[in-house]
Write an enzyme that holds these catalytic residues in place. Structure first.
Site, PDB file in Angstrom:
ATOM      1  N   GLY A   1       0.752   3.151  -1.953  1.00 57.88           N
ATOM      2  CA  GLY A   1       0.985   4.078  -0.842  1.00 57.88           C
ATOM      3  C   GLY A   1       2.247   3.765  -0.081  1.00 57.88           C
ATOM      4  O   GLY A   1       2.985   4.666   0.331  1.00 57.88           O
ATOM      5  N   CYS A   2       2.495   2.491   0.104  1.00 61.02           N
ATOM      6  CA  CYS A   2       3.689   2.064   0.843  1.00 61.02           C
ATOM      7  C   CYS A   2       4.951   2.382   0.056  1.00 61.02           C
ATOM      8  O   CYS A   2       5.933   2.881   0.614  1.00 61.02           O
ATOM      9  CB  CYS A   2       3.614   0.565   1.125  1.00 61.02           C
ATOM     10  SG  CYS A   2       2.116   0.064   1.989  1.00 61.02           S
ATOM     11  N   SER A   3       4.932   2.096  -1.224  1.00 60.97           N
ATOM     12  CA  SER A   3       6.122   2.238  -2.066  1.00 60.97           C
ATOM     13  C   SER A   3       6.402   3.664  -2.516  1.00 60.97           C
ATOM     14  O   SER A   3       7.548   4.016  -2.761  1.00 60.97           O
ATOM     15  CB  SER A   3       5.991   1.362  -3.318  1.00 60.97           C
ATOM     16  OG  SER A   3       6.029   0.014  -2.959  1.00 60.97           O
TER      17      SER A   3
ATOM     18  N   THR B   1       3.064  -2.065  -2.670  1.00 60.89           N
ATOM     19  CA  THR B   1       1.755  -1.440  -2.846  1.00 60.89           C
ATOM     20  C   THR B   1       1.961   0.064  -3.036  1.00 60.89           C
ATOM     21  O   THR B   1       2.954   0.627  -2.572  1.00 60.89           O
ATOM     22  CB  THR B   1       0.823  -1.733  -1.659  1.00 60.89           C
ATOM     23  OG1 THR B   1       1.462  -1.275  -0.468  1.00 60.89           O
ATOM     24  CG2 THR B   1       0.525  -3.225  -1.553  1.00 60.89           C
TER      25      THR B   1
END
Length: 163
Positions: free
Chosen positions: A50-52, A48
């Site tokens: 923001g996560c990545s 995703t």
């Protein structure tokens, strides 16, 4: 259930990964953290944005600095299967220190009181809230849990400040 908090003993739980031969493996959180200083952080989903692009890269970039301050393990968990987590880990060729582990059914997120139900969004279902925990011999020293969609309290920078 109330979310895990500073001063509490982290519950044990089983997380999964694929080894170098792509064989399914399981391990307990206690086996990873007993007698060690550990950062355990979670993201809502692999790959995703923001996560990545922010959360995981911050821990990869700050890993050496975290290790220099006594952190022995840096563990990223997500409610994804081990195949997805291995593919995600491979997408960071510069990573040398962050372990990517799967909490496929959100059982560990539930045990921490940090699950969230995104079923109304139509495609996510039960996920983990975004958080970062600083553990010292299984005891939570810092519990940085995000309130909503932001990525601020649970960053590598905030963990460094806590050390």
């Amino acid at each position: 259930m109330a979310p895990i908090a500073a001063g509490e003993l982290i519950p044990d739980g089983t997380l999964a990964y694929l080894d170098d031969q792509d064989k399914f493996q399981q391990l307990s959180v206690h086996s990873l953290a007993k007698g060690k200083k550990v950062i355990l952080f979670a993201v809502p989903g692999a790959f995703t944005p923001g996560c990545s692009m922010k959360h995981v890269p911050g821990f990869i970039e700050k890993a050496e600095e975290l290790k220099s301050k006594g952190i022995e393990e840096i563990i990223c968990i997500s409610v994804n299967d081990p195949y997805v987590m291995k593919a995600w880990e491979k997408s960071y060729p510069e990573n040398k220190h962050v372990k990517f582990l799967a909490d496929g059914s959100a059982n560990y997120a539930r045990a921490l009181g940090l699950e969230r139900n995104d079923s109304e969004r139509g495609w996510f279902g039960v996920r983990s809230r975004r958080f970062a925990l600083l553990l010292d011999d299984l005891t939570v020293k810092v519990a940085n849990i995000e309130a909503g969609g932001e990525i601020s309290a649970s960053t590598a920078e905030e963990m460094l400040k806590a050390l």
